[in-house]
Write an enzyme that holds these catalytic residues in place. Structure first.
Site, PDB file in Angstrom:
ATOM      1  N   GLU A   1       6.666  21.640  -3.431  1.00 31.50           N
ATOM      2  CA  GLU A   1       5.597  22.428  -2.813  1.00 31.50           C
ATOM      3  C   GLU A   1       5.134  23.545  -3.759  1.00 31.50           C
ATOM      4  OE1 GLU A   1       6.821  24.833   0.506  1.00 31.50           O
ATOM      5  OE2 GLU A   1       4.828  24.786   1.418  1.00 31.50           O
TER       6      GLU A   1
ATOM      7  N   GLU B   1     -10.443   4.470   9.018  1.00 34.17           N
ATOM      8  CA  GLU B   1     -10.570   4.068   7.611  1.00 34.17           C
ATOM      9  C   GLU B   1     -11.045   2.620   7.483  1.00 34.17           C
ATOM     10  OE1 GLU B   1      -6.721   5.186   5.897  1.00 34.17           O
ATOM     11  OE2 GLU B   1      -7.444   7.247   5.657  1.00 34.17           O
TER      12      GLU B   1
ATOM     13  N   GLU C   1       0.858  -1.189   0.000  1.00 36.87           N
ATOM     14  CA  GLU C   1       0.000   0.000   0.000  1.00 36.87           C
ATOM     15  C   GLU C   1       0.894   1.238   0.000  1.00 36.87           C
ATOM     16  OE1 GLU C   1      -3.445  -0.207   2.346  1.00 36.87           O
ATOM     17  OE2 GLU C   1      -3.891   1.929   2.248  1.00 36.87           O
ATOM     18  N   ARG C   2       0.632   2.131  -0.954  1.00 40.71           N
ATOM     19  CA  ARG C   2       1.444   3.345  -1.126  1.00 40.71           C
ATOM     20  C   ARG C   2       2.919   2.999  -1.347  1.00 40.71           C
ATOM     21  NH1 ARG C   2      -3.180   5.562  -2.374  1.00 40.71           N
ATOM     22  NH2 ARG C   2      -4.594   5.749  -0.611  1.00 40.71           N
TER      23      ARG C   2
ATOM     24  N   ARG D   1      -1.914   3.801  16.820  1.00 42.30           N
ATOM     25  CA  ARG D   1      -1.898   4.983  15.955  1.00 42.30           C
ATOM     26  C   ARG D   1      -3.015   5.969  16.302  1.00 42.30           C
ATOM     27  NH1 ARG D   1      -2.232   4.191  10.396  1.00 42.30           N
ATOM     28  NH2 ARG D   1      -0.555   5.603   9.824  1.00 42.30           N
TER      29      ARG D   1
ATOM     30  N   GLU E   1       4.011   9.112  -0.862  1.00 40.29           N
ATOM     31  CA  GLU E   1       2.611   9.087  -1.307  1.00 40.29           C
ATOM     32  C   GLU E   1       2.154  10.434  -1.857  1.00 40.29           C
ATOM     33  OE1 GLU E   1      -0.145   7.932   1.754  1.00 40.29           O
ATOM     34  OE2 GLU E   1      -1.895   8.212   0.457  1.00 40.29           O
TER      35      GLU E   1
ATOM     36  N   LYS F   1      -3.837   0.024  13.941  1.00 35.87           N
ATOM     37  CA  LYS F   1      -4.677   1.097  13.384  1.00 35.87           C
ATOM     38  C   LYS F   1      -6.109   0.693  13.722  1.00 35.87           C
ATOM     39  CE  LYS F   1      -5.919   3.040   8.821  1.00 35.87           C
ATOM     40  NZ  LYS F   1      -5.498   3.156   7.401  1.00 35.87           N
TER      41      LYS F   1
ATOM     42  N   ASP G   1      -2.632  14.441   6.882  1.00 36.39           N
ATOM     43  CA  ASP G   1      -2.154  13.189   6.287  1.00 36.39           C
ATOM     44  C   ASP G   1      -0.923  13.408   5.407  1.00 36.39           C
ATOM     45  OD1 ASP G   1      -2.004  10.564   5.647  1.00 36.39           O
ATOM     46  OD2 ASP G   1      -3.814  10.475   4.423  1.00 36.39           O
TER      47      ASP G   1
ATOM     48  N   TRP H   1     -13.912  12.411   2.480  1.00 44.41           N
ATOM     49  CA  TRP H   1     -12.658  12.242   3.204  1.00 44.41           C
ATOM     50  C   TRP H   1     -12.277  13.431   4.088  1.00 44.41           C
ATOM     51  CZ3 TRP H   1     -10.610   7.510   3.353  1.00 44.41           C
ATOM     52  CH2 TRP H   1     -11.018   6.604   2.378  1.00 44.41           C
TER      53      TRP H   1
ATOM     54  N   LYS I   1       0.837  10.968  13.474  1.00 45.48           N
ATOM     55  CA  LYS I   1       1.363  11.545  12.224  1.00 45.48           C
ATOM     56  C   LYS I   1       1.849  12.961  12.498  1.00 45.48           C
ATOM     57  CE  LYS I   1      -1.188   8.817   8.875  1.00 45.48           C
ATOM     58  NZ  LYS I   1      -1.800   8.720   7.546  1.00 45.48           N
TER      59      LYS I   1
ATOM     60  N   GLU J   1       5.211  10.053  13.549  1.00 49.50           N
ATOM     61  CA  GLU J   1       5.244   9.220  12.336  1.00 49.50           C
ATOM     62  C   GLU J   1       5.482  10.099  11.110  1.00 49.50           C
ATOM     63  OE1 GLU J   1       2.131   6.066  11.930  1.00 49.50           O
ATOM     64  OE2 GLU J   1       1.817   6.914   9.939  1.00 49.50           O
TER      65      GLU J   1
END
Ligand code: GCV
Length: 709
Positions: free
Chosen positions: A541, A302, A176-177, A335, A409, A298, A381, A571, A376, A403
């Site tokens: 950026e 999600e 994933e990612r 998390r 990503e 987690k 995110d 989201w 995080k 984190e």
């Protein structure tokens, strides 16, 4: 995702040529390998040290011994392995200098006198880290007299999380990612079986000081859940391969494991049967893997199950697993990434950025000693620009892990050169209670608690660690983009000491990866790598989402622009652009109140339109396009200018890189050339879509009359 069509084939498994050596090419060991070396001590990690030195000596003409026979230039010795060999000059064993103290279980003493360089450690891991420190120093480790210095990691646990799936996920794939091919651990539901690759990975981890990894995705599917029970042998095999490198293995587990694996009717954290199940299951894990690190969870996030289903809170959930792990010395990484991912975009009263603080700050003080709350770095995110998460300041009685995301990503998916260490450095150096107070790094640095006693700021804190999502796969260059190796390296080194300087870390990485004796023009190589990478995060950026607003990515994989991609989604990531202005009002006065989650002075700074830093303006405020920034530019003109500038910078990166043709390994040069071409294509697309979008919304022309579509 919309993966570039030119994606090169990546490695496919056992029996393939070895992967790129990354920052440990044989040449990086020349200084050690040319010496007469004594390795003193016993145990698997000391054997690792010996084998590394032996390989280097075989190649570079030195010799290694385990007992003294003749003169030596270098001693690597464990102090508790009996009397020190006579080859250790007396000065080396004298008390360390003013930065002294004991090396502890992962540190080492380094000194040089009478022509002998000495590394002394009290525990094998320290010797291993001492060896790799010498590799970084090269010839400098063997010159002059050097006073004794103690080197210790600032953070106790330095961890990489792999979001690797055992079975290929229908949407997320094998990793994933993941942007570097398949998983190094798993393939199509089975262990990948490339033991050499895992050993090579362990070596890279040890060389940058990483001492923990988790081997499966935090989104735990049915196949992955079985790693805890029926497929524990697969985990044990990885642990066996990484143990000689001082790396402990952790496992992501599903909170619903008692139901899905144990056949219980509930996973309620306060249920006795559930507690018994976790205790007996965890006992079996430790019977098989005695140095198992612990669980990563987690929960209620999600779609993952969690304690909310049973009317319990996250302290109840985390403490349940912590209780099962405590007798064995394990920890649970719990998390804090908990938010409602099924929001109604019409509802302007809720705010995803608030969620972690709202859920966790009230629980401070309730977590068991061996719970590490993994937060995080930002409230949303892993965006290229976000404020630092207010949770880090809000939980002094909780052990925290910050984190980071090494896998790119949201920062170009290893198709874009984007050196992230300057960004991480800003996060780690952020002073949570104002300019004269403690930084994020200070809060995490519990081993320095004594040193920090006189640093102002609320405390004491429980201390913490640094964790990141890994960016490696079975790609021949490990990371897809060869220059993304610098991110992995810099993360490991920052986890060892979060105060290290990102530019100096890049130099370290360059020295190791491109040894001067192996490249055409070392000065040009260094200068070019700095020119391409130093400012690459800010370049990224500039050509993507402006002024901290975030999330203008294509929702189908998060690669490339999609300005309104998330605007009407569930989201919780919106920019609210209309014909008059853009940005999210997160003030207490008129917005979601997120700014109030910070302690002063930041709560006032972010609340205030006048004081809010430009780079975060649209994260905290909805402003008209005509709003004048501290830079003197209007918001709309800033958007145009930065997007044009960002693309020009990528052109310059590409041109600079082309001058290295024939100077470095052609395979590396070709791969980076290919990726820079894609970066330019994608940056141009970002520029044109973002500029066109805002021109059409606002009707304001570019003051410099450049082409907008
Ligand atoms: C592992 C983001 C990513 C998800 C990831 C999640 C997380 O939402 O897009 O792929 O899931 O973060 O950190 O849990």
């Amino acid at each position: 995702m919309t993966s570039p069509a030119t994606a090169p084939a990546t490695g496919t498994g056992a029996g393939e040529p070895p992967p790129h050596p990354a920052w440990l090419p044989p040449e990086a060991f020349r200084a050690i390998g040319a010496r007469r070396v004594l390795v003193h001590g016993d145990g698997p990690l000391v054997d690792t040290v010996h084998d590394e030195v032996a390989r280097a000596c075989a190649r570079h003409g030195g010799r290694v011994q385990r007992t003294v026979a003749g003169p030596v230039d270098l001693v690597l010795a464990l102090r508790d392995s009996g009397p020190l060999p006579e080859a250790v000059p007396p000065a080396a064993t004298a008390a360390p200098g003013p930065d002294g103290g004991s090396p502890g279980d992962e540190g080492f003493l380094l000194t040089r006198s009478d022509g002998v360089t000495v590394v002394l450690a009290d525990a094998p891991a320290g010797l291993l880290y001492g060896l790799f420190h010498l590799v970084r120093l090269g010839e400098a480790a063997f010159t002059g007299e050097q006073p004794t210095r103690v080197h210790r990691p600032v953070l106790r646990r330095r961890m990489l999380d792999h979001w690797d799936n055992v079975a290929v996920h229908p949407v997320m794939g094998q990793v994933e990612r993941g942007y570097a091919g398949g998983s190094i651990f798993w393939r199509d539901g089975r262990p990948r079986g490339d033991r050499d690759r895992l050993r090579a990975y362990g070596r890279l981890l040890a060389s940058m000081g990483i001492n923990a990894i988790s081997v499966n995705n935090v989104n735990v599917g049915p196949t992955e859940a079985l790693l805890l029970t029926d497929r524990l042998d697969d985990v044990a095999e990885i642990a066996d391969l990484l143990r000689p490198y001082g790396v402990r293995v952790h496992l992501s587990v599903t909170f619903a494991a008692p139901v899905v694996l144990g056949g219980l009717s509930t996973a309620d954290p306060l249920d006795d049967g559930v507690r018994d199940w976790w205790e007996s299951t965890t006992r079996r894990v430790y019977a098989r893997i005695p140095d198992f690190g612990g669980y990563v969870v987690k929960a209620d996030s999600e779609g993952q199950p969690g304690p909310f289903s049973y009317g319990r809170d996250h302290a109840d959930g985390a403490n349940l697993l912590a209780g099962a792990l405590a007798p064995h010395g394990g920890v649970v990484h719990w998390r804090a990434f908990v938010y409602d991912h099924r929001r109604d975009w019409r509802d302007r009263t809720t705010d995803r950025a608030r969620a972690a603080y709202d859920h966790f700050a009230p629980l401070d003080g309730r977590f068991a000693e061996n719970v590490v709350l993994q937060v995080k770095f930002g409230p949303v995110d892993f965006q290229p620009r976000e404020p630092v998460s207010p949770v880090i300041a809000a939980m002094p009685a909780t052990r925290l892990a910050v984190e980071l995301q090494v896998t790119q990503e949201y920062t170009g998916q290893q198709w874009h050169a984007c050196y992230l260490a300057p960004w991480w450095h800003e996060v780690l150096a952020f002073r949570l209670w104002g300019p004269a107070e403690r930084s994020v790094a200070d809060v995490l640095a519990d081993v320095l608690a004594d040193v920090l006693a006189d640093v102002p700021g609320p405390g004491p804190h429980r201390g913490g660690e640094l964790v990141a999502v890994a960016n490696v796969g079975d790609d021949p260059f490990w990371c897809g983009h060869p220059l993304a190796q610098a991110n992995l390296y810099a993360f490991g080194r920052l986890a060892w000491d979060p105060r290290l300087d990102p530019v100096a870390l890049l130099d370290e990485w360059i020295d190791l990866t491109f040894p001067a004796s192996t490249v055409g023009d070392p000065a040009l190589v260094r200068e070019t790598l700095h020119a391409v990478l130093d400012d690459s995060w800010r370049t990224y950026e500039r050509y993507t989402a402006p002024l901290g607003v975030g999330f203008m990515v294509n929702p189908a994989g998060h690669y490339g622009p999609g300005v309104d991609g998330y605007e009407y989604s569930r989201w919780g990531t919106y920019h609210f652009a209309d014909r008059d202005g853009v940005g999210v009002d997160r003030t207490c006065a008129t917005g979601t109140g997120f700014a109030g989650q910070y302690p002063p002075p930041w709560s006032q700074v972010y609340e205030s339109l006048e004081q809010c830093p430009d780079e975060l303006l649209l994260f905290f405020h909805h402003v008209p396009y005509s709003h004048v920034l501290h830079s003197g530019s209007t918001v709309i003109q800033h958007i145009y200018d930065t997007h044009f500038a960002g693309v020009e910078e990528v052109v310059a990166m590409r041109d600079r890189w082309s001058r290295l043709a024939g100077m470095i390994d052609p395979a590396v040069h070709d791969r980076v050339t290919e990726r820079l071409a894609e970066q330019l294509r994608c940056a141009t697309e970002w520029r044109d879509q973002v500029n066109t979008y805002f021109f059409r919304k606002s009707g304001v022309p570019d003051a410099r009359g450049r082409r907008i579509h």
